[in-house]
Design an enzyme around this catalytic site. Structure first.
Site, short mmCIF file in Angstrom:
data_model
loop_
_atom_site.label_atom_id
_atom_site.label_comp_id
_atom_site.label_asym_id
_atom_site.label_seq_id
_atom_site.Cartn_x
_atom_site.Cartn_y
_atom_site.Cartn_z
N GLY A 67 0.74 -1.34 0.07
CA GLY A 67 -0.18 0.00 -0.11
C GLY A 67 1.09 1.29 0.12
N GLN A 112 -5.63 -8.70 -2.33
CA GLN A 112 -5.41 -7.96 -1.42
C GLN A 112 -7.05 -7.51 -0.94
OE1 GLN A 112 -3.52 -7.90 -3.98
NE2 GLN A 112 -1.65 -6.63 -3.84
N ASP A 138 -1.71 4.68 -6.19
CA ASP A 138 -0.32 4.44 -5.75
C ASP A 138 0.18 5.78 -6.40
OD1 ASP A 138 -1.11 1.79 -5.80
OD2 ASP A 138 0.59 1.71 -4.92
N ASN A 183 -3.31 2.48 -10.12
CA ASN A 183 -3.74 1.65 -8.93
C ASN A 183 -3.64 0.12 -9.30
OD1 ASN A 183 -4.48 1.65 -6.05
ND2 ASN A 183 -6.59 1.06 -6.82
N LYS A 184 -3.95 -0.61 -8.36
CA LYS A 184 -3.90 -2.02 -8.53
C LYS A 184 -4.57 -2.51 -9.92
CE LYS A 184 -2.24 -4.52 -6.31
NZ LYS A 184 -0.86 -4.67 -6.79
O1 MRU Z 1 0.68 -4.28 -4.65
P1 MRU Z 1 -0.18 -3.45 -3.60
O2 MRU Z 1 -1.07 -4.14 -2.48
O3 MRU Z 1 0.74 -2.45 -2.80
O4 MRU Z 1 -1.03 -2.18 -4.20
C1 MRU Z 1 -1.67 -1.45 -3.16
C2 MRU Z 1 -2.70 -0.56 -4.01
O5 MRU Z 1 -2.89 -0.80 -5.29
C3 MRU Z 1 -3.44 0.32 -3.30
O6 MRU Z 1 -4.70 0.69 -3.76
C4 MRU Z 1 -2.71 1.96 -3.23
O7 MRU Z 1 -1.38 1.49 -2.99
C5 MRU Z 1 -3.27 2.73 -2.26
S1 MRU Z 1 -3.26 2.36 -0.74
C6 MRU Z 1 -3.84 3.49 0.48
#
Ligand code: MRU
Length: 348
Positions: free
Chosen positions: A49, A198, A239, A249-250
């Protein structure tokens, strides 16, 4: 709220991370003894995150330097810089990591500290400030987004932009926690978020712990939920927000945004100011992390794709700003025209 849900714990000396790869089955707290361990924890998504990896990275620098108090100023700063580059190489997409590392470096460089011991104190304070600020920024995001959470609505989210992804409250979840505290009833649909789940492992778990009405669905069910009329709003985290308002984002977020547009459902993105990157002009300029193919060819420990198959595994995608209804930030709600408004609110 269960104290164990905290992703990052710092007691002034030691850094403890909740190993998120073990959730929801096991709550495992792991003390981080070396900078190599911190980098690996970020790379392996034990801590993940965007805001959380920024905070973990900042503390990672303290872990790296805590035995180096006897170095003279110039050597201390040189070594600090090397460790920052090393930690920054763990994950490329979230801007918060580099932002937090650069901030610690800047504080150290600008300080008048003459000795390694004094510099160590400067970087410890800088990391603690980033940690405390993250909590405050998320709380403010919650207040800005709270009016959107009206009685009885269904909210869809993707991945985990919750408490686990930050120091407290989360970003996409902050308005939800605040609304829940105020007794407003609503439902959340948490996309599973293949390949690493996640959504079903983390978002569903933390919202369930908080007593929020949460349902987990596989990613390919989102369209059907919208068609059934169960979703009135989408909120996701990000991100990195580029200067023109495009958001990374993811992986899978883009698909959700396209669906939301088709079904005329507002699509909001929530983030702290540390995620806005005015130095990156457009989404196409954001480096997208490509992860290990086993995350796609396997489900848990079991292989689910043929040996030798060609695989893509981008961890993030970019949603164009034209699909974003608004960006919920600690400095208020940002709307179109994003380029102009982001510059006005977050510019120098
Ligand atoms: O690969 P990850 O689990 O780090 O991905 C996280 C995300 O995509 C979140 O939506 C993003 O980091 C925002 S967290 C407040």
């Amino acid at each position: 709220m269960d104290e164990r849900v905290r992703s990052i714990t710092w007691d002034g000396e030691s850094l403890v991370l909740l190993d998120q790869t073990r959730l929801p089955g096991e709550v495992l707290l792991e003390e981080q003894r070396t900078v190599e361990q911190v980098r690996e924890s970020i790379r392996m998504l034990k801590v993940r995150g965007a805001p959380a990896i920024g905070v973990a990275g900042a503390y990672g620098l303290v872990v790296a330097m805590r035995e180096k108090g006897d170095l003279p100023r110039d050597l201390f700063l040189e070594e600090l810089g090397r460790h920052a580059t090393y930690l920054d190489s763990s994950r490329p997409t979230a801007v918060n990591l580099g932002w937090a590392l650069r901030r610690v470096l800047r504080k150290a460089g600008e300080s008048r500290a003459a000795t390694g011991t004094e510099l160590l104190q400067v970087i410890r304070t800088a990391a603690e400030e980033i940690h405390a600020e993250d909590i405050e920024l998320c709380r403010r995001i919650g207040e800005v987004g709270l009016p959107l959470v009206t009685e009885g609505i269904g909210i869809l989210t993707h991945c985990n932009a919750g408490r686990l992804a930050t120091s407290e409250y989360g970003t996409a979840t902050a308005p939800l926690y605040l609304a829940h505290e105020r007794g407003i009833p609503f439902r959340v649909y948490s996309d599973e978020s293949r390949p690493l789940l996640q959504g079903s492992r983390l978002t569903a778990w933390e919202l369930q712990q908080a007593g929020i009405d949460v349902w987990t669905i596989t990613d390919n069910m989102a369209a059907s939920m919208m068609q059934e009329g169960l979703v009135q709003m989408v909120i996701v985290g990000t991100d990195r927000v580029a200067a023109n308002g495009d958001v990374a984002n993811k992986i899978g977020t883009l698909g959700v945004a396209i669906l939301a547009r088709y079904y005329e459902i507002p699509f909001y993105v929530a983030c702290p100011s540390s995620t806005v990157d005015l130095a990156t002009p457009r989404g196409a300029d954001i480096v997208i992390e490509e992860r290990d193919e086993e995350e796609v060819t396997h489900f848990g420990a079991r292989r689910t794709a043929p040996e030798g198959i060609k695989v893509r595994n981008p961890a993030f995608d970019v949603t164009p700003h034209s699909l974003v209804t608004g960006i919920i930030t600690d400095r208020g709600m940002i709307h179109e025209p994003y380029g102009e408004n982001l510059r006005r609110v977050f510019g120098p």
